[in-house]
Structure formats: C-alpha cells, structure tokens
Enzyme design. Structure first.
Site, short mmCIF file in Angstrom:
data_model
loop_
_atom_site.label_atom_id
_atom_site.label_comp_id
_atom_site.label_asym_id
_atom_site.label_seq_id
_atom_site.Cartn_x
_atom_site.Cartn_y
_atom_site.Cartn_z
N MET A 80 0.81 -1.22 0.00
CA MET A 80 0.00 0.00 0.00
C MET A 80 0.84 1.27 0.00
SD MET A 80 -3.11 -0.99 -0.13
CE MET A 80 -3.86 0.59 0.19
N ARG A 81 2.16 1.13 0.03
CA ARG A 81 2.98 2.34 0.09
C ARG A 81 2.79 3.20 -1.15
NH1 ARG A 81 7.49 0.31 1.75
NH2 ARG A 81 7.32 1.01 3.90
N ALA A 82 2.59 2.57 -2.31
CA ALA A 82 2.42 3.35 -3.54
C ALA A 82 1.18 4.23 -3.45
CB ALA A 82 2.32 2.41 -4.73
#
Length: 668
Positions: free
Chosen positions: A274-276
C-alpha cells in the site's frame, strides 16, 4: 565554502526538478531516486536543492537538531525545555558509498571510554541529516549492511544504536535522495520501495539545449559567485513559492474521487503493498499546493503516478522501469465516473486493458522466418550439421529460483551475498593484532590485553592505561560478491528452439541470482569460427540479460576458443580487482567441433582453469534419451562440477545440489 550551482539555472530536466521541489514542499512524500546516465546534472540538481529549503530552528548546542517547539524527550543530549531556538540552514549530508557503519549511525567514543572510563556516544551521519537531506550518490553501490541500516531509519524515523555497552535512540527524519547509473547495477527492491518518487534523466539530444548547458557551466566555472548572483532573483522566487506551498499544504483537500483514481491506478499496475497508494496521495496533494490550489485534480493524480509508480511495478530486475501512459489514461478515465461500487469494469484476466496478457506460443517468436531451418528436429539430443546456418534469437524460458553456488575457501573481496569472506562488516569471529592501520577495534580483547599491566603502568583513576601493543583488530566474517563469468555455447548443436529457450532461461535465472547476491557478471559466447566477449565484467545484470536475449545461434562449436577467451577475461579482471574471486559457469552440451583436434584443445584450455584453482560449474545442456556425458568430462578437466538444467533449480530433489567447494574436492 564553494558556491553551489543555482537550482533554477539547471537546463531542462523538468521531471527531476519537479520531484525535488515536491519533496521540499512535503517531505512526507518520501524522497527521490534519480536514475540516469553519467553527466546529466543529477548531483548538481540535488546539491542545489538544499539552498532552497527554509531554515530550521534547532535547540542551541543539541547535536541531534531537536526542534525547540517540540524537543525529542529521548534525545541523548536532552532533556530540552521548550523555548526559542536558533535558526540555521537545512543541512544536506552526503553518505559516501564507502562509509563505515560507525560513521553512518554513530558509535561509542572509544578515546573517552578508554582514557576517562565514561560511555560517550559520537553521533553519525543519520543524526546530522535529521530535518535535512541525506544524499547518497551511487546509491546502488552502497554496501548491503548500510542499506539495511538506512531502511530501518527511513521506516521508523529514528536510529537505534546497540554496541559496546552503548544503547542510544535518536530521531532521524530526513529527505532521502539517491542518484544512480543503472549501467552499474540495480537497487534491492526493499530500498527501491523506500524512495517515494523516481525520475529517469537523460542528456538532451537537442543541439540548442546542449549549447545552453555548456554555456552556463562554463560561466559558472569562471565565476561561481557572479553566476549565482545573476540567478539570485529566480532562486528567491522559488524559495518563496516553496514556503507558500508549505503553508497551503494543510488546506489541500484530497477528495474521494481522487482517492478512487489513486487506488484504481495502483491496482491496475499491480504494485505490491500500500505504500504506492500513500505516496501517490501525498504527491498529488503536494502538486496541488505547488500549483496554488486547494483541490487535487485528475492531472495531479496522473503526474503523481508517473513519478511514484515506475520503480514499484517492476516484477524482476530485468523489467524496464516506466509506465504505459495509454493504460494510465484509460484507468484514470474509467475510474473518474465510478461511485465506488466497483461493478467489475473489465475482466481482470491476462487479456485485460493495456495488453497485459501473454498468449504467445512457447516455441519461439512469430514471424521470424524460421522455415529455412527446422530446429525442432534436433531436440532429441541430435546435433545439427557442423555448418548449420545462423538462426534468429529465441526468447528465454521463464526464469526460476536457482540453487546457490559459491566459491570455496574464505575470500576478502567486496561485500556481497555469495561466498564466505573476511569483511569489515559481519559477525565477529575473533581478534588479532592489527597488521596495519586499526580499522575495527575489538574492545573486549583490547581491554583483556591491557588489564594485566595496569599496576605496572602506574594506573590511577577510572581510565585504563592503553599502549599500542594492547590494541586488537576485530576479525569478522561475512559474505562477498564474486565475478560470475558465463561462457555460453551458442553453436548449432544448441540451436533447437525449446532447448535454447530453456538454456537462456537457466542463464537468466543465474543472472537473477547474481543480482540478488551483488555479484559482477560477464558474458562470453562461442559459435561458428570463434568466441567473443558479449559483455565485459560489469555490475549491470540488466545489460547481461539484454545481451543474452539477443544472442543468435548456429555454426560449429569452438569450445576451446570460448574457454581461452574466458581465461583472458579473468586474467585482465584479476589485475583490475585482485580481491574479487571468480566463479566460471560454462553452459554447454560439451561438444567440441571445428579446427584441428578440437576435443584435445578444449581439454588443454580447461586444465588452465584447474591449474589456477578457478571455481567452475558446467551446466550440462545435453538432452534426449542418449547422452554422451561430454559436459561431465569437461567439468572434470576444469576441476569443477557438472549440473543438469533440472538440478539447477532450487526446488529440485534434495541432495542433487553440491557446493562448488564440495564438488571441487570430489573431482580432485
């Protein structure tokens, strides 16, 4: 102090400048990775950015740059009372590629510990970079142990030091900026993901722009102060715009529609985790603030995707970074009008939007004009005629996880992950007297050596009386990277399509393993009348994969020429980098044709490697029910071992894989 080149005087490189400015507006974006060829103003632009950052307020005398409005309660120099601070410019701290662990995170002040008997912590570069910029030039060449420390600090916003009886935690929140030349090797995926944005930079091919670059550089070199003065107004304007965007940033609204577009884009490009999504949201917000708006528009989301996703969508090191912009536009348009129900726009299978499917057949590329030769007929182990015509390249089979191969003994080469080695970093296995300059003190051994002599030396007070003869160097063992030299048979006997596809897949798998183990790689091929160095030893595994993919086949099998060419490559490389040990990987079915006495000549060439104790592996590509065992015979001449393509897989039957050391011992 040298006057930096003005940021606003950099010609072109719009994406690079925008990515740096967005991080200046919102440090939470997470930093920038600048990828590109040499001589493209990467370092110049990064160094110029620090002059544009607003000044920071710090607690007077604090070595860890605590904010006087909210001092760190766990600061080693604290506790600090809230109050007025002193203003200073934001720092840009450079992390050299060859920096030590102690220099990065800090360490016990050995001099005070031994002389005064007190525990004193000496801060490192992470403390210096707090609330500023940490710049790593050639970040892809950084040692693995430093990468791990950098990852921890970037993830937690703090640095922990536990060593020699010292336990320290301090804040370490910084803007991480790295530059790299992809030709020298790629980054580990874990570190790649820590960079919020990435940009690709290349030199302009436009003559007028290149002329302006040279003109400005020459003017700066002749009079740095005068050149900077001419750009002072532009610099001040950008500095004011950064400050205004920072003030506006908390007011920017990221609506549900923009969030849905961000989520749909990340899902469409199949990025991990989910970092993107988070980075895209922060980047789009910073873009709106930079434009002076309080609402995030679709154009902000699109630009954020172009900056935040290319380095996250790579499935393996051989995938080219970048985004399909047509697919991006289609995804944004499709998600713009949705109400959030997600009614299954398209079939998510392999034939979905963007042409992501791979329905092509396995037995070679289409339209290659393959009717002139029928390589399928040679699949059962039957060689093609000696003078078989050259055939077009075939695609490599899907790579797999390869068995680990290592070089016997203990080396002293560059840090890596393949073979055992005495290194500056790793687990401590003992202590010895330093042979030259002391680099890694073994504190306990030094104290033990000095302790019996304290009374004779007239010690008084808490400190130890230390003499030079007491000092002990820590002996540490870790892993080194090797030079993996591939010698690939591209002759007619290897030209059957499914066979050569499998061979290329195996070499690609070994290249992937070399990438993960931080090796240098080289590629020698032989076919027809001789051998050639398809790729001199390099850290760029991508380049080796590209050369392998375009490798044609056909002709006789000059095995001796291939081995002699490899021997020459290793001889030259040994002069350039004597500490790096080599691993020779010969990919062949063992046949030797062409010229007088080809088999005897190949045997003599192989024995050159055995005489020099070069670790070697022969990947036996012979197939079919009848096998001649020529590859095994070649492995015996080399003093190495032979493995089949099946045995090369990490998930093959247990016991088939042998370490090179063990197989070398068995062959002897």
């Amino acid at each position: 102090m040298t006057t930096p080149f003005p940021f606003t005087a950099v010609v072109g490189q719009d994406d690079l400048r925008l990515a740096l400015l967005l991080n200046a507006v919102s440090p939470a974006v997470g930093g920038v990775l600048v990828r590109g060829e040499k001589g493209t103003a990467k370092s110049t632009a990064v160094r110029a950015l620090s002059a544009l950052l607003p000044e920071v307020a710090v607690v007077p005398g604090c070595r860890f740059s605590c904010d006087p409005a909210a001092p760190d309660p766990a600061c080693p120099d604290g506790p600090h009372e809230r109050g007025p601070g002193v203003e200073r410019p934001a720092r840009m701290v450079e992390l050299p590629v060859g920096a030590s662990e102690d220099r990065l995170v800090g360490a016990l002040d050995i001099e005070r510990a031994l002389a005064e008997g007190v525990k004193a912590f000496e801060p490192g570069l992470l403390a210096d970079a707090h609330r500023g910029i940490l710049y790593v030039d050639e970040v892809n060449l950084l040692h693995d142990h430093l990468v791990d420390l950098l990852l921890d600090a970037a993830a937690m916003g703090s640095s922990y030091v536990e060593r020699e009886g010292v336990s320290v935690r301090h804040a370490a929140r910084f803007l991480l900026v790295g530059t790299m030349n992809p030709e020298e090797g790629e980054l580990r995926p874990q570190l790649l993901d820590r960079f919020g944005l990435t940009v690709e930079v290349t030199a302009s091919r436009e003559p007028d722009q290149r002329v302006e670059v040279v003109r400005r550089r020459l003017a700066y070199d002749d009079d740095p102060d005068g050149f900077a003065a001419r750009w002072a107004a532009e610099e001040a304007a950008v500095r004011q715009r950064i400050a205004a965007a920072r003030e506006l940033l908390p007011q920017v609204r990221l609506g549900d529609g923009a969030l849905r577009q961000i989520a749909a884009t990340c899902a469409a490009f199949e990025v991990d985790g989910m970092r993107a999504d988070i980075v895209m949201a922060r980047t789009a917000t910073a873009l709106a603030a930079w434009a002076g708006r309080t609402d995030v528009l679709a154009e902000d989301v699109r630009q954020a995707a172009l900056l935040a996703l290319p380095h996250r969508r790579r499935r393996n090191p051989f995938d080219a970074p970048g985004l399909d912009e047509d697919k991006l536009d289609e995804t944004l348009e499709r998600s713009a009008g949705q109400d959030g129900n997600g009614d299954g726009d398209d079939d998510p299978g392999p034939g979905g939007p963007g042409g992501g499917g791979r329905p092509e057949p396995e037995d070679g590329p289409q339209g290659g004009g393959d009717t002139a030769a029928r390589p399928e007929d040679g699949e059962g182990g039957q060689p093609q005629p000696s003078g078989a015509p050259e055939q077009s390249p075939v695609r490599a089979a899907e790579p797999f996880r390869a068995k680990a191969l290592s070089v016997p003994g203990i080396g002293e080469g560059a840090a890596g992950r393949r073979s055992r080695a005495r290194t500056e970093h790793g687990r401590t296995t003992g202590a010895r007297r330093p042979l030259g300059t002391l680099t890694k003190l073994h504190l306990a051994a030094t104290v033990r050596a000095a302790a019996p002599h304290q009374r004779a030396r007239g010690r008084s007070g808490p400190g130890l009386v230390i003499r030079r003869d007491d000092l002990r160097q820590a002996v540490r063992e870790g892993r080194e990277g090797n030079l993996v030299l591939f010698v690939v048979d591209a002759s007619g006997s290897m030209a059957a399509r499914q066979r050569m596809s499998a061979v290329k897949g195996a070499v690609l798998s070994l290249l992937l393993d070399a990438y993960q183990r931080r090796d240098k790689v080289g590629l020698v091929t032989f076919r027809g009348a001789g051998a050639e160095v398809a790729l001199p030893p390099t850290s760029s595994v991508d380049a080796a994969a590209a050369r392998l993919e375009s490798l044609p086949t056909g002709g006789r099998t000059p095995l001796a020429a291939g081995l002699l060419k490899a021997h020459e490559v290793l001889r030259v490389e040994r002069l350039r980098d004597p500490a790096r040990r080599a691993l020779l990987v010969v990919v062949t079915d063992g046949r030797a044709t062409g010229g007088p006495e080809p088999v005897a000549l190949a045997g003599r060439a192989a024995r050159l490697f055995a005489a020099e104790s070069v670790a070697s592996v022969v990947v036996d590509c012979e197939s079919g029910p009848v096998r001649l065992g020529l590859a095994g015979r070649l492995a015996g001449e080399l003093g190495g071992t032979a493995v089949t393509l099946d045995e090369l897989r990490a998930d093959s039957i247990a016991g088939l894989v042998r370490d090179v050391r063990e197989t070398s011992r068995r062959a002897a």
